[in-house]
Design a protein around this motif. Structure first.
Motif: not given
Length: 325
Positions: A102-104, A107-118
């Motif tokens: 839950a915590l990164l 200095g870091l981030c979740i920059a992108a999430i592409p289309e989710r799979e099932d």
């Protein structure tokens, strides 16, 4: 004569684990990132020039004989990769989102999430079509406390045994009779071309998957969070849905030490979320559900996260210490 790759204005070095599934996922994103950088995704030389793939072995890959909670939690699949990011040896990392705590690190981030799979769990067995059909006292193999708790809630007679390893290893153990059934993420099976193997799929409302299951996460340094190539591979609805699930994860202080499930899905403009936490023996289950209208919101991601936080806190308040290991 092969096409010569263009001299890239930007090179994005991609870090990933070395498992077959991780490489399949990273290879898919490598082509997406290369295309966003202006390369031809069908031209391997161009792809490798602008988005080289760097394999990093993690503690979670090296230690296969213990549950993750015994060696430091799910961060053991990301620690070395994040160190490479912070040290400037790679420019982004491709993770299964469910493996990210839950915590990164700062200095870091979740920059992108592409289309989710099932996002569903898959039930695999040589003896039964569904979990409910297994014989009494059957052996279920899993390394996930969530899957263990959810299975025992439905079938308290099952003998749940710790089963770690990559997908091939787990399938081989099932074939060898080490377990009567196993549970795996359907998304991973699909990405490996093995989606024909499950006997059935688990209802994600009845048994919510791990927060973020089925989604990939592109992790970068903070300075690159809004880079043009990052924005090009984001999928808005997936970003919003997993924000709700990870909001619940944060509220419950989730790790591999807690059995937490969360499932968000859109019905029209409404985001619906179910959150649950269980005692590890499955005897106690705490569930809360809610929804939010995402129409014309200035920051739908923040609103989704707030929904997740509120439901997660409600589950936590009701459960107390019943879900602590």
């Amino acid at each position: 004569m092969p096409t010569q790759p263009p001299a890239p204005h930007v090179q994005v070095r991609i870090g990933a684990r070395g498992s077959k599934l991780s490489l399949a996922q990273a290879g898919h994103m490598q082509r997406r990132i290369a295309a966003a950088l202006g390369a031809d995704p069908a031209d391997l030389a161009q792809v490798e020039a602008v988005a080289p793939l760097i394999v990093i072995t993690t503690t979670g890959d090296r230690v296969q004989d213990r549950r993750l909670l015994e060696i430091g939690g799910k961060g053991m699949f990301t620690k070395e990769i994040e160190e490479a990011l912070l040290g400037g040896r790679i420019d982004c990392a491709v993770h299964s989102l469910k493996d990210i705590p839950a915590l990164l690190p700062d200095g870091l981030c979740i920059a992108a999430i592409p289309e989710r799979e099932d996002p569903r769990d898959a039930f695999l067995s040589l003896k039964a079509e569904r979990l409910e059909d297994l014989p009494r006292n059957a052996v279920l193999g899993t390394a996930s406390l969530r899957r263990q708790a959810q299975a025992l809630h439905r079938r308290p007679d099952l003998d749940v045994q710790m089963l770690r390893g990559n997908v091939d290893t787990r399938l081989a153990k099932l074939e060898a009779g080490v377990a009567d059934a196993i549970l795996l993420a359907f998304a991973g099976l699909k990405r490996l071309g093995l989606d024909h193997l499950p006997q059935s799929l688990i209802d994600p409302v009845e048994c919510p998957p791990a927060p973020g299951q089925g989604a990939l996460a592109i992790e970068t340094r903070l300075a690159d969070c809004e880079a043009a190539w990052v924005r090009a591979i984001r999928h808005g609805p997936s970003v919003v849905a997993v924000a709700a699930e990870r909001g619940a994860l944060a509220a419950l202080e989730g790790s591999c030490k807690t059995a937490i499930g969360a499932y968000a899905r859109f019905e029209g403009a409404h985001l619906k979320l179910i959150v649950e936490a269980l005692s590890t023996d499955g005897q106690k289950r705490f569930r809360h559900a809610g929804e939010a209208d995402m129409t014309e919101l200035a920051d739908p991601e923040a609103s989704a996260r707030a929904l997740g936080l509120s439901l997660g806190l409600a589950v936590k308040a009701e459960a107390g210490d019943a879900i602590d290991v």
